[in-house]
Design a protein around this motif. Structure first.
Motif, PDB file in Angstrom:
ATOM      1  N   LYS A   1      40.937  45.374  30.099  1.00  0.00           N
ATOM      2  CA  LYS A   1      41.618  46.384  29.478  1.00  0.00           C
ATOM      3  C   LYS A   1      43.042  45.922  29.020  1.00  0.00           C
TER       4      LYS A   1
ATOM      5  N   ARG B   1      36.027  48.883  20.620  1.00  0.00           N
ATOM      6  CA  ARG B   1      36.989  49.676  20.209  1.00  0.00           C
ATOM      7  C   ARG B   1      38.109  48.775  20.036  1.00  0.00           C
TER       8      ARG B   1
ATOM      9  N   ASP C   1      24.232  63.739  22.067  1.00  0.00           N
ATOM     10  CA  ASP C   1      25.660  63.790  22.767  1.00  0.00           C
ATOM     11  C   ASP C   1      26.398  64.591  21.683  1.00  0.00           C
TER      12      ASP C   1
ATOM     13  N   GLN D   1      29.943  64.831  21.633  1.00  0.00           N
ATOM     14  CA  GLN D   1      31.001  63.981  20.985  1.00  0.00           C
ATOM     15  C   GLN D   1      30.523  63.035  20.172  1.00  0.00           C
TER      16      GLN D   1
ATOM     17  N   GLU E   1      41.600  56.375  25.861  1.00  0.00           N
ATOM     18  CA  GLU E   1      40.548  57.039  26.066  1.00  0.00           C
ATOM     19  C   GLU E   1      40.736  58.545  25.562  1.00  0.00           C
TER      20      GLU E   1
ATOM     21  N   TRP F   1      38.408  70.023  22.068  1.00  0.00           N
ATOM     22  CA  TRP F   1      39.239  69.442  20.779  1.00  0.00           C
ATOM     23  C   TRP F   1      37.994  69.363  19.684  1.00  0.00           C
TER      24      TRP F   1
ATOM     25  N   HIS G   1      38.681  81.807  24.487  1.00  0.00           N
ATOM     26  CA  HIS G   1      38.862  80.435  25.033  1.00  0.00           C
ATOM     27  C   HIS G   1      40.150  80.211  25.689  1.00  0.00           C
TER      28      HIS G   1
ATOM     29  N   ASP H   1      41.453  58.745  19.863  1.00  0.00           N
ATOM     30  CA  ASP H   1      40.952  57.631  19.309  1.00  0.00           C
ATOM     31  C   ASP H   1      41.164  57.681  17.826  1.00  0.00           C
TER      32      ASP H   1
ATOM     33  N   TYR I   1      35.573  56.870  35.137  1.00  0.00           N
ATOM     34  CA  TYR I   1      35.077  55.639  34.562  1.00  0.00           C
ATOM     35  C   TYR I   1      36.579  55.175  34.506  1.00  0.00           C
ATOM     36  N   ILE I   2      37.858  55.778  34.814  1.00  0.00           N
ATOM     37  CA  ILE I   2      39.004  55.009  34.791  1.00  0.00           C
ATOM     38  C   ILE I   2      39.763  55.695  36.274  1.00  0.00           C
TER      39      ILE I   2
ATOM     40  N   VAL J   1      29.539  60.882  30.162  1.00  0.00           N
ATOM     41  CA  VAL J   1      30.786  61.352  29.549  1.00  0.00           C
ATOM     42  C   VAL J   1      30.870  62.760  29.002  1.00  0.00           C
ATOM     43  N   THR J   2      29.873  62.981  28.324  1.00  0.00           N
ATOM     44  CA  THR J   2      29.697  64.292  27.716  1.00  0.00           C
ATOM     45  C   THR J   2      28.402  64.947  28.299  1.00  0.00           C
TER      46      THR J   2
ATOM     47  N   GLN K   1      36.573  76.817  30.119  1.00  0.00           N
ATOM     48  CA  GLN K   1      35.414  76.584  29.246  1.00  0.00           C
ATOM     49  C   GLN K   1      34.114  76.745  30.078  1.00  0.00           C
TER      50      GLN K   1
ATOM     51  N   VAL L   1      33.965  56.174  15.564  1.00  0.00           N
ATOM     52  CA  VAL L   1      35.239  56.027  15.260  1.00  0.00           C
ATOM     53  C   VAL L   1      35.566  54.603  14.510  1.00  0.00           C
TER      54      VAL L   1
ATOM     55  N   LEU M   1      27.281  57.639  34.647  1.00  0.00           N
ATOM     56  CA  LEU M   1      28.190  57.719  33.545  1.00  0.00           C
ATOM     57  C   LEU M   1      27.813  58.811  32.485  1.00  0.00           C
TER      58      LEU M   1
ATOM     59  N   PRO N   1      41.635  63.558  18.896  1.00  0.00           N
ATOM     60  CA  PRO N   1      41.645  63.873  20.460  1.00  0.00           C
ATOM     61  C   PRO N   1      40.125  63.635  20.876  1.00  0.00           C
ATOM     62  N   GLN N   2      40.014  62.927  22.169  1.00  0.00           N
ATOM     63  CA  GLN N   2      38.660  62.715  22.635  1.00  0.00           C
ATOM     64  C   GLN N   2      38.216  63.749  23.835  1.00  0.00           C
ATOM     65  N   ASN N   3      38.218  62.999  24.946  1.00  0.00           N
ATOM     66  CA  ASN N   3      38.035  63.662  26.082  1.00  0.00           C
ATOM     67  C   ASN N   3      39.327  63.700  26.932  1.00  0.00           C
ATOM     68  N   LEU N   4      39.765  64.848  27.335  1.00  0.00           N
ATOM     69  CA  LEU N   4      41.048  64.914  28.310  1.00  0.00           C
ATOM     70  C   LEU N   4      40.500  65.474  29.531  1.00  0.00           C
TER      71      LEU N   4
ATOM     72  N   ASN O   1      33.548  69.641  23.463  1.00  0.00           N
ATOM     73  CA  ASN O   1      34.580  70.073  24.085  1.00  0.00           C
ATOM     74  C   ASN O   1      35.497  70.554  23.451  1.00  0.00           C
TER      75      ASN O   1
END
Lengths: 438, 842
Positions: free
Chosen positions: B82, B123, B189, B191, A118, B240, B273, A121, A136-137, A162-163, A255, B158, A160, A125-128, B238
């Motif tokens: 998973k 994915r 969104d 992301q 997650e 990143w 930041h 990808d 969701y995990i 996510v962002t 942030q 991706v 959900l 880097p995605q979401n940490l 975010n």
């Protein structure tokens, strides 16, 4: 490309792969062998955390007994990569509560695989953010028996998210008792010359926050920093109240803090994430109150004897006290015998770090304490060479004291339901790198 | 490989696999569970899956259980899914046939009602990386990009990039980039937008060389419209993704100064930041935007100082190293601006040495009139450091500061105090420095010589230091009463002196001393010359002979040659050219800054490949015969690489751009001489007149075998090549470095050619039959590299040099030709092509 990491490896100190994740095909699967051969098994290990082997760069860092290695084949962004590793480790820790080490990885490898999928990808880097990922995990990590932290219960009906605009906070939180805990943690770094001059001194502080607030609250924090106070008095056209103000050299924020408002109005306003987070970090170089003065005298009496005298003075308020004070006085390798006299605490010789270690559990303010030691040395062949003295190092914690003088003036909480909140503020000053040359 | 892990305390299953029986046992258990709908089945499945994954992690091949795993995957349990996806992703590549089994259930999962499962399945589907399954990817990807859930869209974006890397054509034909572009500009969104952005960036960057359209698209990404659109949304991203956006903005070319200030105002708060990577990325934007505005640029430096210094102090030492490297770069560009911040660069005792080293360099750079005293005092503290390399480094730093400043008085005293510390390495470093100082400030000779004279030469062992001491003995022999006698004793121990450098200096010093104090030195000089003439080292021998003959010819001429009046050195050569420094600055916030060299030096194939060659010692062959001593060539290859980078850094005579410099001639000829002598064998092999006949028969035979028609080749041009051309590798390397590329072309290779290339020897023989000799070849599938040369038959010896890189997997060949006579290279290229096509390569 900021970081297109090709692979990430977790190795133990022997070089065995604990977990690996290949994100891209542009590096071979045998990259870890290259790392073992060219870095781990050579003296290069400690020389540089970024190394190039063949066409690939290895960025690695050691965290407890694990090496985390990022392999990249392009001209990657180093700062981003290291930050990513640090954040990822923080994330793992928040999942398995506390320790991050070889055992924790072995016990939670399925979870880590899941997270690795997650948070990155195809090398980006995605979401940490633990807050989001925990939505969701939900698999719980295997906690070590020593961590007493209760497990965060997954919120079953969380949408959900996510962002989104407020990515760090989910809606619909309800607490019976609304509480905010603020911890101001400062570490003092000092470098003092043998003649007693302060060569370099600064304070790096952070404000840690723990929020248990319902709904979507808006918070505003007031500190006694100079610029903020001036701005405030300007806005309210009222003179600054007397009292100590401090000058912050530099500030960085979580942030969640509205930076635009900080820049225009100099106020720290934010919608906090739920639970624990680091609200801000700051650095101060002017007007630092050093909690301790150390006055060492070291005499070399001939070739086989030394006399060490260390006086430590506490210069903070008499009602306060320091905890866990440790003074480490380096002695030569060939030390044979030591004898001590201390006015408080305990002292002993630690041969593995070549230091006299003096520990004082509780050190009241405005007092002083001394240690005098006699050190006998074995005469060796190399006696002609003079001994270069490493600096004396000191560790301590002083609760309710800030070396910078920073104070929280107010913390206001607004929420549309208008509940009352309880705020708790604590201060603590720790030794960063507190070095006194002798 | 990796030994099995210690048994995890908490895991319900023992993790000590004994091998195959374990795997078959697992298979059996999985099979039993596959159809089970019992209430506890999922839990037992979980345990089994965990065991499978733990074996996989340890490196045990559990692919045998593939079909059982797939059978068990029909479950609604997301954790089980998973684990199953992870397993499938790991083994699909090596078992493409089995991967086909999974397509079905993955595709089904792509339509699941839970967006999490849709995303995960998509994915995994894209991560299978099996080329012949590409057709199954397109439909789910297309649906994924239009999915209602942002999670699925994020994954799908991706996924497009993954598809591109498996099959670029499929990705472009399905028009995915266009979909991504519209998604990037419309998706709510952040992301998803960020993922679209980097996917498009990567695709267009890779495509840009191939098509005009792609490079136009790449430009569009940097257009004002898109940059502003994304900048306005930056707070939604975010941390990143912000790094990514800032990286894009750094490449943007602003239209006017208003544009610049707008962006800077918008981004200023990013400097606060918490994430250091965001701060650094913002700094990059600021620095690059203001390049053309000197005043503002300077203000930017002032503005970014505080955040940078904070970053250095926070986080792990690895993180601060990354930041310090950047600070180092800025300090080197504008040392003046940091001169009051010197205290921040004082080393902590606990700093790791890589951090200390950077700090020392910065302290050296920012020293000026106002802070020199403090800095030098601090550096002197480090001279006694436990860490010897750092202690040495700090002494050198003191020396460098002395060479920069006018007020050297105090520093010279400090340096001389070092000599009294009586530590071997301190003495050694200091001697070298004192020598350099005297070359720049001869007026200090009295003070220095008084102290240096007291040093016993027996305490100086390091060659560089010894050479420096001897140099001073020779240069200032009139001021040092003992000089002739110290030299004499050193000459007596001539045979024990291992370093040629020291012996060379000893010869020169004896000469100089002789001119100043003839009666005392005559005997020693005689002994030195005699020992030098008998010396086995070529240079020492030559110098001794030269001095001897010179003295024989005329003593006064000899004095003028050996001991002329010297001018003080004013400036020592800079180590790195400004062009290189600018290039590194352009690549701010990347590895280049850490390595202190531009990225092409470590990522470009041109620069990398020599290194890779050197790692594949066994695969490299010289000439057309596998020569036993090929590793020797390898060494010279390494030297080449080394000398190239040195050359670049020295800013030496300009090479022909980055492409050509990979094989520039070594500046230090000693190293290549060694390899030259070892290659005479191969050289004779090349010029052996008997060889071409034999090989031409060979190649004809191969041609027949491949069933190629020779008639297809274009008519050979009028250029005639010398069939017996000879060129030694050293000359080849030198020429390659000197000449410019006259033709560079990409060609495609036919399948037969690729098949034939499994034995590169065949191609080499074939080319030789066409009077084109191979001088070196190497590589491993799919990349092969050949160096050819040919000589014009008539007239002066004009050479053509060719580098040919064949990639068998993409069926492409890249040919680069350099020629003594560039006008003839077209004709030669024709010959070369026809030769290749006869072989079936083109």
């Amino acid at each position: 490309m900021p970081v297109a990491a090709s692979a990430i490896y977790f190795l133990n100190l022997r070089g065995d792969v604990l977990i690996n994740r290949l994100y891209r095909d542009d590096v071979g699967g045998n990259m870890v062998d290259a790392f073992r051969m060219h870095i781990m098994q050579t003296k290069e290990l400690g020389t540089c955390p970024v190394r190039q082997i063949g066409g690939c760069s290895f960025l690695y860092m050691r965290i407890s007994n694990v090496y985390i290695v990022i392999v990249v084949s392009s001209n990657a962004n180093v700062a981003c990569a290291f930050k990513f590793v640090v954040e990822a480790v923080a994330l793992f820790k928040s999942y398995f509560g506390g320790a991050f080490d070889e055992d924790a990885i072995r016990n939670n490898f399925v979870l880590i695989y899941e997270l690795l999928d997650e948070i990155m990808d195809f090398g980006y880097p995605q979401n940490l953010s633990p807050e989001i990922l925990k939505l969701y995990i939900t698999q719980e990590g295997v906690r070590s028996p020593f961590s007493s932290k209760p497990s965060d219960k997954p919120v079953p009906n969380a949408t959900l998210q996510v962002t989104g605009a407020v990515g760090w906070r989910r809606e619909g939180l309800v607490y019976k008792k609304n509480e905010v805990f603020l911890d101001i943690v400062e570490s003092v770094n000092l470098l003092m010359s043998s003649k007693g001059f302060v060569l370099r001194c600064d304070v790096t502080g952070k404000i840690l926050m723990k929020c248990f607030l319902s709904g979507m609250p808006d918070l505003k924090l007031g500190l006694n920093d100079k610029i903020g106070l001036e701005k405030e008095s300007q806005l309210k056209s009222r003179p600054i109240k007397s009292g100590k103000t401090i000058e912050l050299d530099d500030v960085t924020f979580h942030q969640c803090v509205n930076l635009t408002r900080f820049n225009s109005e100099k106020t720290v306003s934010f919608v906090p994430p739920d639970g624990e987070f680091e609200l801000m970090k700051y650095r101060i170089t002017e007007g630092v109150n050093l909690p301790f003065r150390v006055l060492p005298t070291i005499k070399e009496l001939g070739r086989t004897r030394m006399e060490v005298n260390v006086k430590v003075k506490s210069v903070f308020g008499a009602k306060m006290f320091a905890l866990g004070v440790v003074v480490k006085v380096p002695v030569p390798k060939q030390t044979a015998k030591t004898s001590f006299q201390v006015t408080s605490g305990r002292a002993k010789y630690n041969a593995s770090i070549d230091c006299l270690v003096w520990k004082i559990r509780k050190f009241p303010g405005q007092t002083e304490s001394t240690m005098s030691a006699e050190v006998e040395l074995i005469s060796t062949m190399a006696e002609k060479k003079s001994w270069t003295r490493p600096p004396i190092q000191m560790e301590f914690q002083v609760p309710m004291f800030t070396a910078s003088g920073l104070r929280v003036r107010f913390l206001k909480v607004w929420e549309k339901s208008g509940y009352n909140t309880v705020e708790w503020v604590r201060y603590i000053t720790k030794a960063g790198s507190y070095e006194i040359r002798c | 490989m990796a030994p099995p892990p210690a048994p995890p305390q908490k895991s319900p299953s023992p993790s000590q696999p004994s091998g195959k029986s374990e795997v078959s046992d697992l298979k059996l258990q999985l099979r039993q569970l596959a159809g089970s709908r019992a209430p506890g089945a999922d839990d037992s499945k979980r345990d089994l899956f965990k065991r499978v994954i733990s074996y996989m992690t340890v490196g045990i091949d559990v692919s045998a259980a593939f079909s059982e795993m797939v059978m068990c995957s029909a479950t609604s349990d997301i954790v089980l899914k998973k684990m199953c996806y992870l397993y499938v992703g790991n083994y699909a590549r090596c078992h493409p046939d089995l991967a086909l089994l999974t397509i079905n259930f993955l595709q089904k999962d792509c339509h699941d009602e839970d967006p999490m499962i849709r995303g995960l399945a998509l994915r995994s589907l894209c991560s299978l990386r099996v080329p012949n399954l590409v057709e199954y990817l397109v439909a789910p990807l297309g649906a994924g990009l239009k999915d209602g859930s942002s999670y699925v869209r994020m994954v799908a974006a991706v996924g497009v990039l993954k598809l591109y890397h498996i099959s670029a054509a499929t990705c472009l034909d399905s028009d995915f980039p266009a979909v991504l572009k519209s998604l990037m500009l419309t998706d709510p969104d952040a992301q998803v937008v960020a993922n679209c952005l980097f996917v498009l960036q990567e695709i267009w960057n890779l495509e840009a060389n191939k098509s005009e359209e792609a490079s136009r698209e790449r430009e569009t990404l940097l257009s004002k419209k898109i940059v502003y659109y994304i900048l306005n949304r930056i707070k939604e991203f975010n941390e990143w993704a912000q790094c990514l956006v800032l990286e894009l903005v750094a490449k943007y070319i602003p239209s006017d100064t208003d544009d610049i200030f707008d962006i800077m105002n918008l981004l200023e708060d990013r400097l606060q930041h918490a994430n250091g990577a965001v701060v650094l990325a913002t700094i990059k934007v600021f620095l690059h935007l203001t390049m053309s505005m000197t005043d503002v640029h300077q203000q930017v430096y002032e503005r970014i100082k505080a955040p940078l210094l904070t970053l250095v102090g926070s986080g792990s030492s690895e993180q601060s190293y990354a930041v310090l490297s950047h600070l180092h770069l800025l300090v080197m560009r504008a040392p003046m601006l940091f001169s009051s911040d010197y205290k921040h660069f004082y080393c902590q005792f606990s700093d790791p040495s890589y951090v200390k080293k950077l700090k020392l360099e910065m302290l050296t750079a920012i020293a000026n009139e106002s802070n020199t005293y403090e800095i030098v005092t601090e550096l002197c503290e480090y001279a006694g450091n436990v860490d010897v390399p750092i202690a040495r480094e700090s002494i050198r730093a003191v020396g460098k500061i002395a060479l920069q400043q006018y007020d050297v008085n105090a520093i010279v005293d400090r340096l001389l105090q070092f000599l009294e510390m009586e530590k071997d390495y301190v003495t050694a470093e200091t001697l070298v420095l004192v020598k350099d100082l005297l070359r720049k400030y001869p007026q200090w000779s009295h003070d220095c010589i008084a102290v240096v004279g007291n040093i016993s030469s027996k305490n100086v062992q390091e060659p560089k230091a010894k050479a420096a001491l001897i140099w001073m003995l020779g240069e200032y022999s009139q001021d040092m009463p003992d000089a002739p006698y110290i030299l004499e004793s050193l000459i007596e121990n001539w045979d024990e002196e291992n370093a040629a450098e020291v012996r060379l200096h000893l010869l020169t010093a004896a000469m100089k001393c002789f001119f100043k104090r003839p009666p005392e030195t005559q005997k020693a000089l005689g002994a030195a010359l005699a020992a030098g003439l008998a010396d086995s080292h070529q240079d020492v021998h030559d110098r001794a002979l030269f001095y001897y003959r010179l003295l024989q010819y005329d003593v006064s001429v000899a004095e003028r040659v050996v001991n002329p009046p010297k001018q003080a050195v004013s400036v020592f050569a800079d180590t790195q050219s400004s062009e290189i420094k600018d290039r590194i600055f352009d690549e701010f916030n990347s590895l280049s800054v850490v390595y202190q060299k531009p990225s092409y030096m470590f990522t470009d194939k041109e620069h990398r490949e020599p290194f890779e060659f050197s790692e594949e010692i066994g695969n490299l062959s010289l000439g057309q015969e596998p020569v036993g001593n090929s590793p020797r060539y390898d060494e010279s290859d390494k030297d080449l690489l080394l000398s190239t980078s040195e050359r670049e850094e020295n800013g030496g005579p300009s090479t022909n751009g980055p492409a050509a410099s990979g094989y520039s001639a070594p500046t230090d000829y000693n190293s290549s001489l060694v390899s030259l002598s070892s290659q005479t064998q191969s050289e004779t092999a090349i010029s052996d007149p008997g060889m071409p006949k034999y090989t031409s028969q060979m190649t004809l035979a191969i041609d027949d075998l491949l069933g190629l028609s020779v008639s297809a080749a274009p008519a050979p041009p009028s250029l005639k090549l010398n069939p017996k051309a000879a060129l030694d590798p050293g000359t080849f390397q030198r020429k390659w470095g000197q000449l410019a590329v006259s033709i560079s072309q990409d060609c495609s290779v036919s399948p037969q050619g690729i098949a034939a290339l499994t034995t590169p020897q065949a191609l080499i023989r074939h080319m030789q039959a066409n009077s084109i000799q191979c001088i070196a070849s190497g590589g491993q599938s799919p990349n092969f590299k050949f160096f050819f040369f040919a000589q014009k038959l008539d007239g002066p010896p004009l050479f053509f040099l060719v580098e040919c890189i064949v990639n068998t997997s993409s069926a492409k060949a890249q040919v680069k030709i350099k020629a003594d006579d560039a006008t003839a290279s077209e004709a030669f290229f024709g010959l070369f092509q026809s030769a290749l096509s006869k072989f079936g390569v083109l």
